[in-house]
Scaffold this active site. Structure first.
Site, PDB file in Angstrom:
ATOM      1  N   ASP A   1      -7.183   5.153  -1.454  1.00  0.00           N
ATOM      2  CA  ASP A   1      -5.983   4.519  -0.912  1.00  0.00           C
ATOM      3  C   ASP A   1      -4.890   4.395  -1.965  1.00  0.00           C
ATOM      4  O   ASP A   1      -3.705   4.498  -1.650  1.00  0.00           O
ATOM      5  CB  ASP A   1      -6.329   3.133  -0.349  1.00  0.00           C
TER       6      ASP A   1
ATOM      7  N   HIS B   1     -14.086  -0.247  -3.847  1.00  0.00           N
ATOM      8  CA  HIS B   1     -14.260   0.101  -2.439  1.00  0.00           C
ATOM      9  C   HIS B   1     -15.466  -0.650  -1.886  1.00  0.00           C
ATOM     10  O   HIS B   1     -16.480  -0.814  -2.571  1.00  0.00           O
ATOM     11  CB  HIS B   1     -14.454   1.605  -2.277  1.00  0.00           C
TER      12      HIS B   1
END
Length: 433
Positions: free
Chosen positions: A367, A309
């Site tokens: 995600d 991330h």
């Protein structure tokens, strides 16, 4: 009186200097107030993407990417995810506090009162082509809401602002479900206000007039958890867009439509969709080692989507929370025989054990798991970002409302470093050769 902490910036060429105050926050890095820099030294700062610039003061959300911390109004996301609901998070973000029992009942009633959409909006939906992308539809429909509620668009009125926020949170699931139903040629479903927020959305998506849809509690919990984790995330691209649009005095529906349009960008809201596309490309669990080796090759453009991330450098706290809900859902749906989900689970297993990924903190992020959850629930790929928008709507309207209570509010107007042609004189056509 507390001593002011100052940093002096000196221009060596002219000898001029300016004192900039250091402003402390409750958590995180201090910021340097550079507003006097242009008038004192004649300089602006240069910060592409505003990655090193605080554009506002906010009391809503705090992220520490190094330590994997996410707080909503000071509450750790881990506690909220375990004990709270999405609507309770909406109240917390909007009003700054968790509701007591009386206020909770009142807030639920306010949301239910506004879940239905004007029938004129449904006629508006029918004007789109049947295969229109639902995010494109959502941008247009949310922007058009201002034409239905033009009598409550006084942004200087706190009651008007609050009503707009409630309407947006309540109506976005109904609008999103209508966009989906229109795309597959099924009749629109009305909200059932005896259901919870997430359960109501699922029934509007998947029930038909001839047959009701009753989602399992595990499915509802997985989607609700995903929405809680996506409710706000500081000054990301779409939230910053909403605040910037709001700074011009634009109505709330136009501002949120601008946020939706920004979220639609593949670099922002399309990450969980990219995860599914990647899993479809891999297609076979036996092919995973080949793709893992490609991901390790710096000369290969292939990248594993849903790993690591930009903000969270050690781990994504949201992924830690949602991972178990994802596994519970797959078990509840008996999804083990679906090839795509088999690929996802095998890829997760390899990444969590491979030293290459462990050393680089390339962990499965939120995600990755949210993409799997949406796929397992039967949500079509082009609706993934729409559900992200429903989740983030509360963050957008909260930041929009916060802007109007700020002492230093002003219209956003970034500066630039001009690198074009130097000043030159116009040459008439006849003299240009």
């Amino acid at each position: 009186m507390t001593n002011r902490r100052l940093v002096t910036i000196t221009d060596n060429a002219s000898g001029s200097s300016v004192e900039c105050e250091v402003l402390e926050g409750v958590h995180g890095r201090s910021v340097l107030d550079i507003r006097a820099l242009p008038s004192k030294l004649g300089y602006f700062t240069y910060d592409p993407g505003f990655a090193s610039t605080a554009s506002c003061s906010s009391a809503i959300t705090y992220i520490d990417g190094q330590e994997g911390v996410l707080l909503y109004r000071g509450y750790p996301i881990e506690q909220l995810a375990e004990h709270s609901s999405f609507l309770e998070i909406c109240h917390l973000l909007l009003y700054g506090e968790l509701p007591d029992k009386a206020r909770w009942k009142e807030f639920n009633a306010e949301i239910r009162r506004h879940t239905m959409v004007h029938e004129g909006i449904r006629r508006f939906i029918a004007g789109y082509n049947h295969d229109a992308h639902p995010m494109g539809m959502l941008v247009g429909i949310v922007g058009a809401l201002s034409t239905f509620y033009h009598d409550t668009l006084d942004i200087s009125d706190p009651e008007h602002r609050e009503l707009a926020a409630i309407r947006l949170i309540a109506k976005l699931p109904s609008i999103a479900a209508d966009c989906y139903k229109y795309s597959i040629g099924q009749p629109f479903m009305y909200p059932i206000n005896s259901l919870g927020y997430v359960e109501n959305f699922l029934q509007m998506m998947f029930s038909v007039r001839a047959e009701p849809y009753i989602p399992s509690p595990v499915a509802v919990r997985a989607l609700e958890l995903m929405m809680i984790l996506h409710a706000d995330h500081e000054q990301n691209a779409s939230t910053s867009t909403v605040r910037l649009a709001g700074s011009s005095g634009a109505n709330p529906y136009a501002c949120v439509a601008a946020g939706i349009a920004t979220l639609w960008g593949p670099a922002h809201g399309g990450a969980n969709e990219a995860v599914i596309n990647m899993l479809q490309d891999i297609s076979d669990p036996a092919e995973i080692p080949k793709y893992v080796e490609r991901a390790k090759d710096r000369n290969d453009p292939f990248r594993l989507m849903g790993f690591g991330h930009r903000v969270y450098k050690s781990f994504d706290p949201r992924a830690t929370i949602i991972r178990q809900a994802c596994h519970d859902l797959l078990q509840d749906l008996d999804a083990g025989n679906q090839p795509l989900l088999e690929v996802a689970l095998r890829l997760e297993e390899i990444a969590l054990q491979d030293e290459y990924f462990i050393e680089r903190n390339l962990y499965p992020n939120v995600d990755f798991y949210s993409g799997i959850i949406l796929r397992a629930l039967g949500i079509p790929l082009n609706m993934f970002t729409v559900i992200f928008a429903i989740s983030r709507s509360v963050g957008w309207v909260t930041h929009w409302m916060e802007f109007f209570t700020a002492d230093d509010q002003r219209i956003g107007r970034p500066q630039q470093r001009y690198v074009g042609a130097a000043r030159r004189d116009f040459v008439p056509m006849k003299d240009r050769g």
